[in-house]
Design an enzyme around this catalytic site. Structure first.
Site, mmCIF file in Angstrom:
data_model
loop_
_atom_site.group_PDB
_atom_site.id
_atom_site.type_symbol
_atom_site.label_atom_id
_atom_site.label_comp_id
_atom_site.label_asym_id
_atom_site.label_seq_id
_atom_site.Cartn_x
_atom_site.Cartn_y
_atom_site.Cartn_z
ATOM 1 N N ARG A 68 -3.376 -4.097 -14.156
ATOM 2 C CA ARG A 68 -4.490 -3.517 -14.914
ATOM 3 C C ARG A 68 -5.112 -2.308 -14.231
ATOM 4 N NH1 ARG A 68 -7.639 -8.179 -16.556
ATOM 5 N NH2 ARG A 68 -5.621 -9.122 -16.357
ATOM 6 N N THR A 69 -5.261 -2.342 -12.918
ATOM 7 C CA THR A 69 -5.871 -1.194 -12.244
ATOM 8 C C THR A 69 -4.977 0.033 -12.400
ATOM 9 O OG1 THR A 69 -6.911 -2.661 -10.645
ATOM 10 C CG2 THR A 69 -6.796 -0.345 -10.058
ATOM 11 N N LYS A 96 3.309 0.114 8.672
ATOM 12 C CA LYS A 96 4.160 1.297 8.535
ATOM 13 C C LYS A 96 3.345 2.560 8.302
ATOM 14 C CE LYS A 96 8.338 -1.032 7.090
ATOM 15 N NZ LYS A 96 9.316 -1.239 6.038
ATOM 16 N N ARG A 118 -3.246 2.295 -3.687
ATOM 17 C CA ARG A 118 -3.550 0.897 -3.374
ATOM 18 C C ARG A 118 -2.636 0.482 -2.234
ATOM 19 N NH1 ARG A 118 -4.249 -4.185 -7.315
ATOM 20 N NH2 ARG A 118 -6.294 -3.195 -7.413
ATOM 21 N N HIS A 146 -12.736 -1.973 -3.044
ATOM 22 C CA HIS A 146 -12.122 -1.669 -4.332
ATOM 23 C C HIS A 146 -13.228 -0.970 -5.134
ATOM 24 C CE1 HIS A 146 -9.798 -1.652 -7.842
ATOM 25 N NE2 HIS A 146 -9.461 -2.924 -7.961
#
Lengths: 320, 186
Positions: A68-69, A96, A118, A146
């Site tokens: 959804r985001t 990483k 994200r 967020h």
């Protein structure tokens, strides 16, 4: 002239990144919400698009699963007439750092204008912001922040309650591991709300007090006094861990059902960042009930993300 | 016209006072009343900011002249500007308030000053994204010349001589500035 308009007239947005709500001022948060107000009607027009970001490219750089985001950011960018590139990269390890920067620099070299990221590592967007020149928007970094979710939560509260200042907002669930909770706490307290975090002792550490919130391990105790309740999603991967009670126990102690709603204020606003575990943190009756703003949150997310993309891009173009 | 020397700067300032302002506004309303197409719904839409206030005033005058205005609206063109890149954090988005279907309406688009034509270009793009009006007619209180785009007003309250095109022109309104007047500055 309304106070909202007055603020809009003297305020000037200058940030080219949206990394978190911790570093934003009350005025900056309100400016995003006010800008989002003006974008809500774009979705209702016959042509659901404005040309503000025409010729710009927005990249969704997602190192974690999200439906959804990611969709919301894509649609927000499209509604501003930007081109959208989806970039998925699953990483097996959060260490990483070099790969992340290389990836971002490669994407930057292609001439993109905004990177929406994200990542499971807290601070990844902040790190990127130091390494590349383009605006970075944090779409969730580990358990850290967020910001757009919290902004859309606050937008929804303001839309329905007419204010945020002075409201009592409970955030219920796995507060310790929740970026949604953290961003909401920063934002809500800056806008004058009183925040109570609720959950089992293992998931609501007392160190949260330093963020200016009240702590409770008993939902029934605070139920009668709150205006808004934000039910966090139970992360299934944590259920098996030893910090989490059994699902049945969690639902019995912290789940929202019709019986609890009957003991709450009549106009208690029920929110959830989605996706819902029906029957665990919320019963279907409550999730689909009259007090629920869950789908409104999704609709508002689009306007809020349009506002964020518009503002960071404008600050960046203006600084060149 | 009254001429005034501004204090200190030595700049020439010309002012059209409220009487001259009102005569320009009446002139504008007369032109619209005489030649606006009848038989279609008429909508008056002002461009933020000041165009919206002027549109309100015009609607009142047109009503006195028995022109029925079916809809009123406000257009914010920030998202349609072609100079967003140059404005840094300065451009603020405000809401467009057009709560009717513009399709098949005759739209009277109102702004205070017509200069380069870029604002009107943006407004036209914003309007056609909302629907397909029968026609859009442009009404401006002041046409000051200096066009950079092929845009022409249908109704003009006051046309400044083309020699004034290097001046700064500002329309002040009772509602927003306390007084009706038009100021020209070097």
């Amino acid at each position: 002239m309304s106070a909202r308009k007055k603020l809009a007239e003297k305020f000037s947005w200058t940030r080219k990144h949206l990394l978190g709500l911790e570093e934003l001022s009350r005025e900056e948060i309100l400016h995003i919400l006010n800008t989002a107000d003006t974008f809500t009607d774009v979705s209702t027009r016959s042509i659901k698009k404005v040309p503000a970001l025409r010729g710009r490219v927005v990249v969704n750089l997602f190192f974690e699963d999200s439906t959804r985001t990611r969709t919301s950011f894509s649609l927000a960018a499209s509604r501003l007439s930007a081109d959208v590139i989806e970039f998925s990269a699953k990483v097996s390890s959060i260490s990483k750092g070099e790969t992340l920067v290389d990836t971002a620099r490669n994407i930057e070299a292609m001439g993109v204008d905004v990177i929406v990221i994200r990542h499971s590592a807290p601070g990844a967007p902040h790190y990127l912001a130091r390494c590349v020149d383009v605006p970075i928007v944090n779409a969730g970094d580990g358990a850290h922040e967020h910001p757009t979710q919290a902004l859309l939560d606050m937008f929804t509260i303001r839309q329905i309650k007419g204010r945020i200042d002075g409201l009592k907002v409970a955030i219920v669930g796995d507060i310790a591991h929740s970026r949604v909770a953290r961003s909401n706490i920063w934002g809500l307290t800056k806008l004058g709300a009183k925040v109570i975090v609720v959950g089992p002792t293992t998931l609501v550490p007392s160190s949260m007090k330093a963020m200016g919130v009240e702590i409770s391990h008993n939902l029934d105790e605070v139920l009668g006094e709150i205006d808004v309740i934000n039910m966090l999603r139970v992360q299934r991967e944590r259920i098996t861990s030893n910090v989490f009670p059994s699902v049945e126990e969690y639902t019995r102690l912290f789940g929202l059902n019709a019986e609890r709603m009957a003991r709450a204020k009549k106009d208690l606003l029920v929110m959830h960042p989605g996706p819902i575990n029906r029957g665990i943190e919320l019963t279907s009756e409550v999730a689909d009930g009259a007090n629920s703003a869950i789908l409104k949150q999704v609709t508002n997310g689009l306007a809020v993300r349009m506002a964020v993309l518009f503002l960071v891009n404008q600050a960046h173009q203006g600084s060149n | 016209m009254k001429d005034e020397k501004s204090v200190g700067g030595g700049l020439m300032t010309e002012i059209y006072d409220s009487e001259q302002f009102l005569s320009a506004l009446n002139n504008l309303a007369d032109q619209i009343a005489q030649s606006i197409e009848k038989g279609q719904p008429i909508a008056i839409v002002g461009i933020r900011s000041r165009g919206d206030v002027l549109a309100d005033r015009l609607a009142g005058l047109l009503k006195e002249k028995n022109i029925k205005i079916d809809h009123k609206g406000i257009l914010d063109i920030t998202l349609y500007r072609d100079d967003l890149d140059q404005k840094g954090g300065q451009a603020r988005v405000q809401a467009t308030e057009i709560n009717f279907d513009i399709t098949d309406c005759i739209i009277i688009l109102v702004d205070d000053v017509l200069f380069t034509g870029r604002t009107v270009r943006a407004a036209l793009d914003a309007l056609v994204d909302l629907g397909r009006p029968r026609a859009i007619r442009l009404a401006v209180l002041v046409d000051r010349g200096g066009r950079e785009l092929p845009i022409h007003a249908d109704f003009v309250g006051l046309k400044l001589p083309s020699g004034e095109s290097n001046k700064h022109v500002q329309v002040m309104l009772k509602e927003t500035d306390g007084e009706d007047k038009i100021i020209l500055q070097d």
